[in-house]
Structure formats: structure tokens, C-alpha cells
Design a protein around this motif. Structure first.
Motif, PDB file in Angstrom:
ATOM      1  N   MET A  44      18.994  21.262  39.908  1.00  0.00           N
ATOM      2  CA  MET A  44      18.838  19.958  39.273  1.00  0.00           C
ATOM      3  C   MET A  44      19.302  19.988  37.825  1.00  0.00           C
ATOM      4  O   MET A  44      19.919  19.029  37.347  1.00  0.00           O
ATOM      5  N   LEU A  45      19.014  21.067  37.130  1.00  0.00           N
ATOM      6  CA  LEU A  45      19.486  21.180  35.744  1.00  0.00           C
ATOM      7  C   LEU A  45      21.008  21.226  35.676  1.00  0.00           C
ATOM      8  O   LEU A  45      21.624  20.569  34.827  1.00  0.00           O
ATOM      9  N   GLY A  48      22.285  17.810  36.719  1.00  0.00           N
ATOM     10  CA  GLY A  48      21.965  16.833  35.681  1.00  0.00           C
ATOM     11  C   GLY A  48      22.861  16.957  34.469  1.00  0.00           C
ATOM     12  O   GLY A  48      23.155  15.975  33.797  1.00  0.00           O
ATOM     13  N   SER A  49      23.313  18.166  34.190  1.00  0.00           N
ATOM     14  CA  SER A  49      24.183  18.324  33.029  1.00  0.00           C
ATOM     15  C   SER A  49      25.611  17.850  33.307  1.00  0.00           C
ATOM     16  O   SER A  49      26.328  17.473  32.391  1.00  0.00           O
ATOM     17  N   TYR A  50      26.014  17.860  34.579  1.00  0.00           N
ATOM     18  CA  TYR A  50      27.372  17.445  34.911  1.00  0.00           C
ATOM     19  C   TYR A  50      27.469  16.016  35.424  1.00  0.00           C
ATOM     20  O   TYR A  50      28.390  15.301  35.088  1.00  0.00           O
ATOM     21  N   ALA A  51      26.525  15.623  36.246  1.00  0.00           N
ATOM     22  CA  ALA A  51      26.601  14.291  36.854  1.00  0.00           C
ATOM     23  C   ALA A  51      25.201  13.671  36.853  1.00  0.00           C
ATOM     24  O   ALA A  51      24.490  13.724  37.846  1.00  0.00           O
ATOM     25  N   GLN A  52      24.834  13.106  35.738  1.00  0.00           N
ATOM     26  CA  GLN A  52      23.473  12.585  35.576  1.00  0.00           C
ATOM     27  C   GLN A  52      23.190  11.430  36.539  1.00  0.00           C
ATOM     28  O   GLN A  52      22.100  11.335  37.090  1.00  0.00           O
ATOM     29  N   GLU A  53      24.151  10.573  36.776  1.00  0.00           N
ATOM     30  CA  GLU A  53      23.938   9.433  37.664  1.00  0.00           C
ATOM     31  C   GLU A  53      23.690   9.893  39.097  1.00  0.00           C
ATOM     32  O   GLU A  53      22.849   9.342  39.808  1.00  0.00           O
ATOM     33  N   LEU A  55      22.395  12.734  39.962  1.00  0.00           N
ATOM     34  CA  LEU A  55      21.068  13.335  39.989  1.00  0.00           C
ATOM     35  C   LEU A  55      19.996  12.274  40.170  1.00  0.00           C
ATOM     36  O   LEU A  55      19.094  12.422  40.988  1.00  0.00           O
ATOM     37  N   TRP A  56      20.098  11.179  39.439  1.00  0.00           N
ATOM     38  CA  TRP A  56      19.102  10.107  39.565  1.00  0.00           C
ATOM     39  C   TRP A  56      19.148   9.470  40.947  1.00  0.00           C
ATOM     40  O   TRP A  56      18.115   9.114  41.521  1.00  0.00           O
TER      41      TRP A  56
END
Length: 72
Positions: A44-45, A48-53, A55-56
Motif C-alpha cells: 500500500m505504501l 500510494g506513492s506512485y498511484a494515489q488515486e 490506492l483509494w
């Protein structure tokens, strides 16, 4: 009470007593759970650092699945 019934009763009573007296701790299952949690957190980290959208979106999908698949 016949001898066979008495022996059967003692065996059952001893088994129930052992189960309640000393709960079995499975360290292998704990280790697997810890590894899984660590891997998911790291993924997830990284995600989240590469593709935040993305991840959400995955988190929202997981929440919907979790709420939808629980049975009462």
C-alpha cells in the motif's frame, strides 16, 4: 453406570478439561499473519506513492466487499 460408560465419561471429562486448561497458541499462524500484514502495508505504501488515486479506489473496493460479504 457400567464400567465402559464410566471410562467414556472420564475420557470426555479429561479432554474437555485439557481444552479449557491450556489453550493452544499457534505461533506459525501468528507469523503468517504478521508477514501478510507487513506485505500488504508495504504494498500500500508503494502503490500510494506512485498511484494515489488507484490506492483509494482499491481501499474503497475492499471496504465495499468487506461490508457486503459479512453474514450475520
Amino acid at each position: 453406570m457400567t464400567t465402559a460408560r464410566f471410562i467414556e465419561y472420564r475420557i470426555t471429562r479429561d479432554l474437555v478439561h485439557r481444552r479449557h486448561a491450556s489453550p493452544v497458541v499457534d505461533h506459525g499462524q501468528r507469523a503468517e499473519r504478521l508477514i501478510t500484514i507487513s506485505a500488504v502495508t508495504a504494498g500500500m505504501l508503494l502503490l500510494g506513492s506512485y498511484a494515489q488515486e488507484l490506492l483509494w479506489a482499491l481501499l474503497a473496493g475492499a471496504a465495499v466487499l468487506t461490508l457486503g460479504t459479512r453474514t450475520a
